[in-house]
Design a protein around this motif. Structure first.
Motif, PDB file in Angstrom:
ATOM      1  N   SER A   1      -1.501   6.525  -6.233  1.00  0.00           N
ATOM      2  CA  SER A   1      -2.616   7.395  -5.863  1.00  0.00           C
ATOM      3  C   SER A   1      -2.030   8.765  -5.503  1.00  0.00           C
ATOM      4  O   SER A   1      -1.192   8.860  -4.611  1.00  0.00           O
TER       5      SER A   1
ATOM      6  N   ASN B   1       0.802  -1.215   0.000  1.00  0.00           N
ATOM      7  CA  ASN B   1       0.000   0.000   0.000  1.00  0.00           C
ATOM      8  C   ASN B   1       0.835   1.265   0.000  1.00  0.00           C
ATOM      9  O   ASN B   1       0.409   2.297  -0.482  1.00  0.00           O
TER      10      ASN B   1
ATOM     11  N   ASP C   1      -2.183   2.826  -5.601  1.00  0.00           N
ATOM     12  CA  ASP C   1      -3.599   2.903  -5.926  1.00  0.00           C
ATOM     13  C   ASP C   1      -4.225   1.514  -5.765  1.00  0.00           C
ATOM     14  O   ASP C   1      -3.919   0.602  -6.527  1.00  0.00           O
TER      15      ASP C   1
ATOM     16  N   GLU D   1      -6.385   3.107   1.183  1.00  0.00           N
ATOM     17  CA  GLU D   1      -5.662   4.179   0.509  1.00  0.00           C
ATOM     18  C   GLU D   1      -5.594   5.412   1.396  1.00  0.00           C
ATOM     19  O   GLU D   1      -4.537   6.031   1.552  1.00  0.00           O
ATOM     20  N   ASN D   2      -6.722   5.773   2.002  1.00  0.00           N
ATOM     21  CA  ASN D   2      -6.740   6.933   2.892  1.00  0.00           C
ATOM     22  C   ASN D   2      -5.817   6.729   4.091  1.00  0.00           C
ATOM     23  O   ASN D   2      -5.077   7.639   4.471  1.00  0.00           O
TER      24      ASN D   2
ATOM     25  N   GLU E   1      -8.011  -0.794  -4.701  1.00  0.00           N
ATOM     26  CA  GLU E   1      -9.458  -0.647  -4.784  1.00  0.00           C
ATOM     27  C   GLU E   1     -10.066  -0.181  -3.462  1.00  0.00           C
ATOM     28  O   GLU E   1     -11.033   0.572  -3.437  1.00  0.00           O
ATOM     29  N   ASP E   2      -9.475  -0.637  -2.377  1.00  0.00           N
ATOM     30  CA  ASP E   2     -10.034  -0.327  -1.066  1.00  0.00           C
ATOM     31  C   ASP E   2      -9.730   1.117  -0.666  1.00  0.00           C
ATOM     32  O   ASP E   2      -8.599   1.458  -0.310  1.00  0.00           O
ATOM     33  N   GLU E   3     -10.738   1.948  -0.735  1.00  0.00           N
ATOM     34  CA  GLU E   3     -10.592   3.385  -0.448  1.00  0.00           C
ATOM     35  C   GLU E   3     -10.049   3.625   0.966  1.00  0.00           C
ATOM     36  O   GLU E   3      -9.177   4.466   1.182  1.00  0.00           O
TER      37      GLU E   3
END
Lengths: 285, 429, 294
Positions: free
Chosen positions: B117, B98, B325, B332-333, B327-329
């Protein structure tokens, strides 16, 4: 020239010299593992070869501690992983291979020769070419980074099936018929008659499977990405390439730990080896 | 019979599952409101005791205490191509990595493959105002800030004070640095045989593909690898060729380097310098400075030698964090949150010894705590930071091999650079 | 003979081979087929794209691939011929000894095989170490200049080959010994009566009689030689200056460093065909019908 003279003048020297070079890595490994690092390193003329365990303590300390629930040196984590893989893998090999070998050696069914031919033929294929798709497959199955990702692909074991089939063909045929007349079930025939009779073959397979899995390198190298799931082989080569730099004493101490289990298995079962070796000693180095 | 068959099948399946489950599982269990961030960190050693490892561990622990719903897993990978391979293998899974730390040169490659991202969307106004403009520029690809800048490194020479004293060599200052010739003379003076017969060498630096330590010297005659607009490969011009040849001459002509020069890794170089003390000077990044300080080693920082360009040149890179980047928002945050913390001024206050290179925030002045570090800060303005181009790893490895072949005396600098020039140029389009 | 199979018996038979074939199909056969599919694709993290023969075209023009192929071929030819010769030679020499000595030596030659390539390679890297390794240690003591075994691009591949051939292949010695022991003595006696000397005996009696073993070892060693990876990866990583890059090392780097899975699959496919054709040629040249008997 007489045979004895020839032996002394030519054969003995050849055997001793080739034997020496064959064993040179092992001799040097033992020496380096048990001699203080600085006496090897600095080429000082006053070398004193006093055996010591300081390389082992250095290795255990310098390899870092695991940060999970069990906090021990990573060497022991890797050792445990390797043992788990080798013991578990050998056990599954014994079950799967002996089942298939029993079918190929003692039963007749359509397609038997073709399927057996396929198995033996796969020995002639270079396994490593499938590395890339195999890794993609393991990702899709979600077992990359996981000991299972090393274990499961290894269970397609042509050589074990081949060895056991050869062995089971030599068993006397009539006891099966006798057992069948007694109304024994097929499954019990396999577990209670074939398996006990095949113990010598299974012992040989145990040694070779253990040795083969223990010494595996490419697959674990690619599949296992996290240091807590490394095997000893992958972990030690990782250390030797990164953090250990010049500490060859430590690396050799690790190599010593690495050869202990295979040597133990080798010497424990050596008597049963010769039979199996003839067919099985074909994993060349 | 069928009962036994069933029993066997159950046993078999159970055993298989058990065995695979037993495998030490690296994936942490995560319940609904817990997020797991996997952070790939070069040079991190699980359970290691070096400064880099200890400080990153402390910083992450601190972060996790403040954000109890985020679990961070640090995965240590080496600096070499092997580490790159580990990242690639993890990228393929789309979940296993990540956050990565990387140097500015590798950022465009990742961005163009659509893997990153952007950090810009996550940066607060204060962040943007606080980061030095140069730092944001280095993290920008195609007009967008993609990464979180951490620090800037400047490569310098580290000298072993005891050996300098023993051989009567003076340590130059930043105001009167060595010329290349003076550097060679000093290195020759520092190359000698000790009374016990062991050999001491004047100079060494990492020289394995993927981690060249001598990069500042490539620029000492005024040459560059790429033209400023990233359109042309210019290292095969005379001032690039002469500089590379001068590096190779250290071993081929002046014999002031250990025999493994040209194919030696970083760990070995530092070990020869620090533990064996059979190398008097090494060219290294500030990370090594922190390690030497931590070990209370008696050393001096020496500016890189001056070539025909007439002034000190160093180089280095911008260390930064990039969020992958996925899929799991939520992941990522959380990764951006971690990156933000790790590049904040706060982390340098929370974790002692965190700052191992000059920071990139105006508010962060925690680096220069010793004279040696002071010198690194003074060197940063002399840094040449080449614009980064998206070069495929295949060509990068060919370029590295070409450089290495010069160091090993296989080819002259001119031959090697002229050979590689068209290959490299083709990548620039 | 017309066989009559009972249905329940058949089900049992297939049940016994089911687990083995499950793993074969999933982990051997499927990846093998997939490698050819992948080799026509550009495969990256975003997904797959058909690009026809582009990967193969790229390889045809790639200097590095040519080098890797040549290094692999050189390694295989040299190492396999040394291994075959030394295994045969030593088994032959051991023949005249008492069983106990024979067993002792066979055990000694087999030990490195038990040790595994990883340990051997790590140890060889240490023996070859330029400043403090054993070989340069000895050279220095004898008054010579240190040799850059693994750092010199002209030498590195030869050092790796040397590390392979200095260790006698224990498996071959054991197989040949067993084959010698199983030979009927009548042939040898007949040859002696005809006045054949030692060399004639080797060439006209032993070699032809041992052909199945020879063929078997040749094939197995060649396949292993083409796939050489562990020792290259551990001793040099393919360097310096790509001087020791073999096909497997290149496939590994292309796939796992450069993330170019399609190209790596094309390289794998070429390796596959190279091995298969060499194996096929070996079978044809030695003209033995391979009967699974060793």
């Amino acid at each position: 020239m007489k045979m004895s003279a020839l032996k002394n003048l030519f054969i003995w020297p050849v055997l001793v010299i080739t034997g020496f070079f064959s064993l040179l890595p092992l001799i040097w490994l033992l020496l380096s593992a048990f001699v203080p690092e600085n006496s090897l390193a600095l080429l000082k003329p006053n070398l004193k070869f006093l055996p010591t365990l300081e390389n082992f303590s250095g290795l255990v300390q310098a390899s870092g501690r695991s940060t999970g629930t069990i906090q021990v040196s990573r060497i022991w984590i890797w050792f445990f992983n390797s043992i788990l893989l080798a013991v578990g893998g050998t056990f599954l090999h014994l079950i799967i291979d002996s089942m298939a070998a029993y079918a190929f050696a003692r039963r007749s069914f359509p397609g038997r020769n073709l399927l057996f031919g396929l198995i033996v033929g796969s020995l002639m294929l270079p396994q490593m070419v499938t590395l890339v798709p195999l890794y993609l497959l393991l990702i899709r199955l979600g077992i990359n980074n996981h000991l299972a990702g090393v274990l499961l692909p290894g269970l397609a074991d042509a050589i074990g099936i081949f060895l056991l089939t050869q062995f089971m063909r030599t068993l006397p045929i009539d006891m099966e018929d006798a057992a069948r007349l007694d109304g024994i079930s097929e499954w019990r025939l396999y577990t209670q008659i074939i398996i006990p009779l095949s113990v010598p073959g299974l012992t040989a397979l145990t040694i070779f499977s253990f040795q083969g899995i223990w010494n595996q390198f490419v697959l674990p190298l690619i599949v296992l990405q996290r240091s807590q799931s490394f095997t000893l082989q992958v972990g030690l080569s990782y250390l030797s390439q990164t953090e250990f730099g010049f500490h060859y004493g430590w690396i050799m101490a690790g190599a010593f730990i690495m050869i202990l289990p295979v040597f133990m298995v080798f010497f424990l079962f050596q008597k049963n080896l010769d039979k199996g070796l003839r067919i099985y000693s074909i994993h060349p180095s | 019979m069928s009962q036994k068959f069933l029993r066997f099948t159950v046993c078999f399946v159970f055993l298989s599952i058990l065995l695979s489950a037993c495998g030490v599982s690296p994936t942490m269990e995560s319940n609904n409101n817990e997020v797991v961030v996997r952070y790939y960190r070069r040079g991190y050693v699980e359970g290691g005791t070096d400064v880099g490892t200890v400080t990153i561990r402390q910083a992450v622990d601190q972060f996790m205490t403040e954000h109890p719903n985020i679990q961070v897993e640090i995965v240590g990978i080496p600096w070499t191509e092997e580490g790159t391979a580990k990242i690639e293998a993890a990228l393929l899974t789309k979940t296993d990595v990540n956050l990565i730390s990387l140097a500015n040169v590798s950022l465009p490659g990742y961005v163009e493959r659509g893997l990153i991202s952007p950090a810009e969307d996550f940066m607060s106004e204060e962040d943007k105002a606080d980061f030095l403009p140069g730092a944001l520029e280095a993290s920008t690809v195609n007009g967008k800030v993609y990464a979180w800048p951490l620090w800037v490194t400047a490569v310098a020479i580290y000298g072993n004070n005891a050996l300098f004293e023993e051989r009567g060599v003076n340590i130059p200052t930043i105001d009167s640095p060595w010329t290349y010739e003076e550097f060679v003379a000093a290195a020759q003076q520092l190359t000698f045989e000790r009374e016990d017969g062991s050999q001491v060498y004047g100079f060494s630096t990492p020289s394995m593909p993927g981690m060249f330590g001598f990069l500042p010297m490539l620029y000492m005659d005024g040459g560059r690898v790429l033209s400023e607009d990233v359109s042309t490969f210019v290292q095969n011009q005379p001032n690039g060729i002469s500089a590379l040849q001068k590096i190779a001459d250290l071993s081929l002509k002046y014999h002031v380097t250990p025999p493994d020069f040209g194919a030696v890794d970083q760990a070995s170089v530092v070990e020869q310098f620090k533990e064996w003390q059979n190398v008097a000077m090494i060219m290294e990044t500030p990370a090594t400075l922190a390690n030497l300080e931590d070990a209370a080693f008696d050393f001096s920082v020496i500016p890189p030698p001056v070539g025909e360009s007439g002034e000190i040149v160093t180089t280095g890179g911008f260390g930064m964090f990039a969020v992958i980047d996925v899929e799991d928002e939520a992941v990522e945050n959380a990764s951006h949150l971690l990156a933000q913390y790790l590049t904040s001024t706060q982390v340098s206050l929370d974790v002692e010894g965190w700052q191992r290179a000059p920071g990139l925030r105006k508010s962060n002045t925690s680096y220069a705590t010793t004279p040696a570090r002071e010198l690194i800060v003074q060197l940063v303005p002399y840094g040449v930071f080449e614009p980064s181009a998206n070069i495929s790893s295949e060509v990068t490895s060919q370029y590295n091999a070409a450089i290495q072949s010069v160091l090993l005396g296989q080819k002259t600098a001119e031959e090697a650079l002229n050979e590689i020039a068209p290959v490299y140029q083709a990548e620039l389009k | 003979m017309k066989l009559h199979w009972k249905k329940s018996q058949l089900i049992w038979s297939y049940f016994f081979i089911l687990p083995a074939f499950f793993f074969f199909i999933v982990f051997r056969l499927y990846p093998l087929l997939h490698v050819f599919v992948l080799s026509f694709q550009k495969w990256d993290i975003q997904g797959a794209k058909w690009i026809g023969f582009k990967n193969y075209e790229h390889l045809l023009n790639s200097q590095l691939f040519g080098m890797a192929f040549w290094h692999t071929l050189l390694y295989t030819v040299l190492v396999v011929s040394f291994w075959m010769a030394s295994a045969f030679g030593i088994a032959f020499l051991l023949q005249s000894f008492h069983q106990k000595i024979k067993n002792l030596f066979r055990g000694l030659y087999y030990l490195p095989h038990v040790t595994g390539v990883v340990v051997l390679s790590l140890t060889w890297a240490w023996i070859y170490e330029p400043q403090i390794g054993l070989f340069n240690h000895v050279i220095k003591w004898a008054g010579g200049q240190p040799v850059m075994w693994l750092q010199d691009p002209n030498l590195a591949l030869w050092s790796i080959i040397l590390s392979s051939i200095l260790v006698i292949p224990g498996s071959g010695v054991i197989l040949y010994s067993a084959a010698f022991a199983a030979l009927p003595t009548a042939f040898e006696e007949a040859a002696e009566l005809d006045g054949a000397n030692r060399w004639q005996k080797i060439f006209f009696v032993f070699l032809p009689l041992l052909k199945p073993t020879t063929l078997y070892l040749l094939v197995i060693y060649t396949i292993a030689g083409f796939q050489v990876f562990d020792r290259v990866y551990l001793m040099t990583g393919g360097g310096p200056v790509n001087a020791t890059t073999t096909l497997m090392q290149l496939i590994y780097l292309t796939a796992f460093r450069d993330a170019n899975y399609g190209l790596a699959s094309a390289q794998s496919a070429i390796l596959f065909f190279a091995v298969c054709s060499v194996t096929f040629l070996t079978f044809r040249l030695l003209r033995v019908d391979f009967t699974y008997q060793v």
